[in-house]
Motif scaffolding. Sequence first.
Motif, PDB file in Angstrom:
ATOM      1  N   ASN A   1       2.707   5.947  -7.344  1.00 24.49           N
ATOM      2  CA  ASN A   1       1.603   6.688  -8.297  1.00 24.49           C
ATOM      3  C   ASN A   1       1.220   7.915  -7.746  1.00 24.49           C
ATOM      4  O   ASN A   1       0.655   8.799  -8.382  1.00 24.49           O
ATOM      5  CB  ASN A   1       0.314   5.852  -7.979  1.00 24.49           C
ATOM      6  CG  ASN A   1       0.647   4.502  -8.584  1.00 24.49           C
ATOM      7  OD1 ASN A   1       0.470   4.235  -9.938  1.00 24.49           O
ATOM      8  ND2 ASN A   1       0.827   3.534  -7.860  1.00 24.49           N
ATOM      9  N   SER A   2       1.727   8.603  -6.970  1.00 20.49           N
ATOM     10  CA  SER A   2       1.720  10.009  -6.356  1.00 20.49           C
ATOM     11  C   SER A   2       2.879  11.042  -6.959  1.00 20.49           C
ATOM     12  O   SER A   2       3.046  12.064  -6.779  1.00 20.49           O
ATOM     13  CB  SER A   2       1.307  10.214  -4.978  1.00 20.49           C
ATOM     14  OG  SER A   2       2.678   9.888  -4.337  1.00 20.49           O
TER      15      SER A   2
ATOM     16  N   LEU B   1       0.823  -1.125  -0.185  1.00 23.96           N
ATOM     17  CA  LEU B   1       0.013   0.257   0.000  1.00 23.96           C
ATOM     18  C   LEU B   1       0.802   1.158   0.058  1.00 23.96           C
ATOM     19  O   LEU B   1       0.463   2.379  -0.707  1.00 23.96           O
ATOM     20  CB  LEU B   1      -0.948   0.089   1.296  1.00 23.96           C
ATOM     21  CG  LEU B   1      -1.661   1.323   1.467  1.00 23.96           C
ATOM     22  CD1 LEU B   1      -2.815   1.181   0.377  1.00 23.96           C
ATOM     23  CD2 LEU B   1      -2.450   1.021   2.831  1.00 23.96           C
ATOM     24  N   LEU B   2       1.749   1.072   0.898  1.00 25.36           N
ATOM     25  CA  LEU B   2       2.926   2.372   0.863  1.00 25.36           C
ATOM     26  C   LEU B   2       3.396   2.605  -0.328  1.00 25.36           C
ATOM     27  O   LEU B   2       3.654   3.693  -0.823  1.00 25.36           O
ATOM     28  CB  LEU B   2       3.625   2.184   2.053  1.00 25.36           C
ATOM     29  CG  LEU B   2       4.852   3.280   2.175  1.00 25.36           C
ATOM     30  CD1 LEU B   2       4.185   4.529   2.726  1.00 25.36           C
ATOM     31  CD2 LEU B   2       5.802   2.821   3.346  1.00 25.36           C
ATOM     32  N   GLY B   3       3.989   1.481  -0.890  1.00 24.12           N
ATOM     33  CA  GLY B   3       4.603   1.478  -2.336  1.00 24.12           C
ATOM     34  C   GLY B   3       3.845   2.055  -3.445  1.00 24.12           C
ATOM     35  O   GLY B   3       4.143   2.910  -4.182  1.00 24.12           O
TER      36      GLY B   3
ATOM     37  N   LEU C   1      -2.037  -2.360  -5.426  1.00 25.32           N
ATOM     38  CA  LEU C   1      -3.466  -2.031  -6.070  1.00 25.32           C
ATOM     39  C   LEU C   1      -4.053  -1.015  -5.673  1.00 25.32           C
ATOM     40  O   LEU C   1      -4.632   0.156  -6.254  1.00 25.32           O
ATOM     41  CB  LEU C   1      -3.855  -3.258  -6.561  1.00 25.32           C
ATOM     42  CG  LEU C   1      -5.270  -3.237  -7.371  1.00 25.32           C
ATOM     43  CD1 LEU C   1      -5.448  -4.315  -8.130  1.00 25.32           C
ATOM     44  CD2 LEU C   1      -6.350  -2.785  -6.657  1.00 25.32           C
ATOM     45  N   LEU C   2      -4.657  -1.133  -4.277  1.00 24.95           N
ATOM     46  CA  LEU C   2      -4.983  -0.115  -3.639  1.00 24.95           C
ATOM     47  C   LEU C   2      -4.326   1.494  -3.586  1.00 24.95           C
ATOM     48  O   LEU C   2      -5.125   2.362  -3.635  1.00 24.95           O
ATOM     49  CB  LEU C   2      -5.555  -0.308  -2.136  1.00 24.95           C
ATOM     50  CG  LEU C   2      -6.509  -1.527  -2.082  1.00 24.95           C
ATOM     51  CD1 LEU C   2      -6.659  -1.911  -0.520  1.00 24.95           C
ATOM     52  CD2 LEU C   2      -7.848  -1.262  -2.515  1.00 24.95           C
ATOM     53  N   GLY C   3      -3.171   1.064  -3.311  1.00 26.46           N
ATOM     54  CA  GLY C   3      -2.269   2.479  -3.248  1.00 26.46           C
ATOM     55  C   GLY C   3      -2.351   3.206  -4.424  1.00 26.46           C
ATOM     56  O   GLY C   3      -2.411   4.443  -4.653  1.00 26.46           O
ATOM     57  N   GLY C   4      -2.442   2.354  -5.705  1.00 22.12           N
ATOM     58  CA  GLY C   4      -2.443   2.980  -7.020  1.00 22.12           C
ATOM     59  C   GLY C   4      -3.656   3.628  -7.094  1.00 22.12           C
ATOM     60  O   GLY C   4      -3.675   4.891  -7.933  1.00 22.12           O
TER      61      GLY C   4
END
Length: 265
Positions: free
Chosen positions: A27-28, A20-22, A230-233
């Motif tokens: 993606n930010s 999630l962190l990655g 995926l969620l982080g993206g």
Amino acid sequence: MSPIAIEDIREYGVFSFIGLLGGIFANSTGAGGGVVFIPLFNQLNFTEQQSIATSFAIQCFGMTAGAFTWWFHYHSEKTQLRLWQGFKRIISVTTISSIMGIWFVYGNQLSSPTSLHHSFSWFSLVLGLFIIGTIFFIKPHRERSQLYLFDWLALTTIGLFGGALTAWLSVGVGELLAIYLILRRFDISMAVAAAVIVSAFTVWSAIWQHTLIQFEIYWQVVLFAGPGALLGGIFAKTLVTHLSATKLKLFFAFWLLIIGLIGIK
């Protein structure tokens, strides 16, 4: 649930948070998730090939989610995105040259000039210092949207060189593209979006090297970190739209400096 499955969750569950962190970070900022994953895998004593292959596999989740999120953002608001005029052309040119660069390395079996740990640390440190330099020593101007011949040559070079770096480090092309576009005064969100999408195409082009040709992926880690990435993206775009360009670059730069300094010691 079997005792083995419960034990797996206890042992590998933390990788969901790491993913999630990655995913959010990658993606930010436009940087590949390897900026988070590679230092961690080094601490866990993964081999260099395991680190790179596993990083690529996780990024296939995170960068793909981020790419779709940014692409939908572009299509839903493109009538208002005056500064995104060259968005698709930037992605096309850089992606093609990046895939050529990464497969030139794979096809010719070119080894990295130094170890993964050493190369990654110096890459992070130099890039972090460079970003900070642009913040304090380059005066802001009005954002641009027009691409010139110089830009096309630069994008091709970034793709080729960045693709080669990505083959060795699992990061490279996204970082270089984002920084170049920011330096050239393109819209910060467009720079990040283009870097994310190019990175997604690049990692998907490379994953076959690490599955069909030389399988080195640590699947237990990917199983937990992939969904987190995926969620982080998906959520990363929200972070970008709420941060100024300067804050985003400082956040990116200091993370790279920390990684670089820790790795060089």
